[in-house]
Enzyme design. Structure first.
Site, PDB file in Angstrom:
ATOM      1  CB  SER A  79      -0.914   0.181   1.402  1.00 37.05           C
ATOM      2  OG  SER A  79      -1.863   1.159   1.141  1.00 37.05           O
TER       3      SER A  79
ATOM      4  CE  LYS B  17      -2.657  -3.323  -0.351  1.00 33.75           C
ATOM      5  NZ  LYS B  17      -3.501  -2.766  -1.694  1.00 33.75           N
TER       6      LYS B  17
ATOM      7  CG  HIS C   3      -4.909  -0.696   3.594  1.00 31.81           C
ATOM      8  ND1 HIS C   3      -5.129  -0.247   2.076  1.00 31.81           N
ATOM      9  CD2 HIS C   3      -3.968   0.074   3.769  1.00 31.81           C
ATOM     10  CE1 HIS C   3      -4.189   0.785   1.956  1.00 31.81           C
ATOM     11  NE2 HIS C   3      -3.994   0.778   2.977  1.00 31.81           N
ATOM     12  CG  ASN C   4      -7.016  -2.028  -0.697  1.00 35.31           C
ATOM     13  OD1 ASN C   4      -5.986  -1.277  -0.528  1.00 35.31           O
ATOM     14  ND2 ASN C   4      -7.472  -2.061  -2.285  1.00 35.31           N
TER      15      ASN C   4
ATOM     16  CD  GLU D 280      -7.208   2.563  -0.335  1.00 34.32           C
ATOM     17  OE1 GLU D 280      -7.874   3.009  -1.775  1.00 34.32           O
ATOM     18  OE2 GLU D 280      -5.887   2.554  -0.835  1.00 34.32           O
TER      19      GLU D 280
END
Length: 290
Positions: free
Chosen positions: A113, A164, A167-168, A171
């Site tokens: 990231s 991840k 995380h996205n 986001e």
């Protein structure tokens, strides 16, 4: 470990990472399907590296990853390591790790990231899954890509891509809140300068962040009407995977799900909120703004 690596995939992130590794003294043999790499075939790439090899794959998620791995299989030696640094679905990483384990090849999944600019500066975040011994073996590689505080072992195969993915999803929600807030500011009864608002927000406020910094820089570059930005927001699989995985776990993620649904609806209902999201994607990831 020897400072040599095979690198497959020279898109925005891949090219930035190859440049970073070369600056740190790595011998990188690169390959890209469009012919831009030093090696023109997978066979050339593998033969140019001494065994045991480390092969980093940075191609789009799904079938492209499987296709690359399948093409590599005839040239593997026992002890080789494959690193999938793309945004793969974590359950695919389970399958790939097991497939390679059977032929004596280790698989490491790494969520990356920060975008190309952050990679060039040596500050991306790396979320790493796989055998713990492989994490230890590859620490010098990760340390040359980023700062020690920016990478960590997350768990068994799939854990890096799982972290991840989440995380996205986060986001998506954070970007949606920013875009909606700035849309409200745009329609306020005051002559608000959105770039200046972003500057103030990003200097001491509770929401100070890299996203607000990218928004400020984007508004400065494109103007607050964002006439050149698309009001329809492109999206990749991670937001949808996050929502579907939560449902599989019996959980509800209303903010992330709503932000994903907005992107889907934006294809038919472009808006200023969509323009802000397209701007942010462009600023941190180099995605097309139009």
């Amino acid at each position: 470990m020897k400072k040599q690596i095979g690198y497959i995939g020279l898109g925005k992130m891949g090219s930035a990472m190859v440049a970073r590794l070369r600056r740190k003294g790595w011998r990188v043999v690169s390959y890209d399907a469009n012919g831009t790499g030093a090696a023109k075939t997978i066979e050339q790439l593998m033969s140019a590296l001494e065994a045991p090899r480390v092969i980093w794959i940075m191609v789009p998620a799904g079938k492209p990853v499987d296709d690359v791995i399948q093409e590599l299989i005839p040239y593997f030696s026992k002890g080789d390591i494959v690193v999938d640094g793309g945004n793969s679905f974590f359950e695919d990483s389970f399958r790939r790790a097991e497939k390679l384990r059977r032929i004596g090849v280790s698989f490491v999944d790494v969520g990356v990231s920060g975008g190309p600019e952050t990679v060039r500066k040596g500050k991306p975040a790396l979320m790493i899954g796989g055998e713990k011994s492989m994490f230890g073996k590859l620490k010098p590689l990760f340390a040359d890509i980023t700062r020690r505080v920016s990478f960590e072992y997350m768990g068994a195969s799939g854990a890096g891509h799982f972290v991840k993915m989440v995380h996205n999803g986060i986001e998506y929600g954070m970007m949606q809140a920013l875009a909606e807030g700035f849309t409200l500011l745009k329609h306020s009864p005051f002559a608000v300068n959105l770039k200046e608002v972003a500057r103030v927000y990003n200097n001491g406020s509770v929401i100070e962040s890299r996203l607000v910094d990218w928004l400020e820089r984007g508004l400065k570059r494109y103007g607050q009407d964002l006439e050149g930005a698309s009001g329809s927001v492109a999206h990749t699989g991670e937001g949808e995977w996050t929502v579907k995985t939560a449902k599989k776990f019996g959980m509800s993620l209303p903010v992330i799900e709503a932000s994903f649904d907005f992107r889907v609806r934006s294809a038919k209902k472009p808006s200023y909120t969509g323009k802000i999201l397209s701007l942010l994607r462009h600023m941190f990831g180099g995605h097309n703004i139009k």
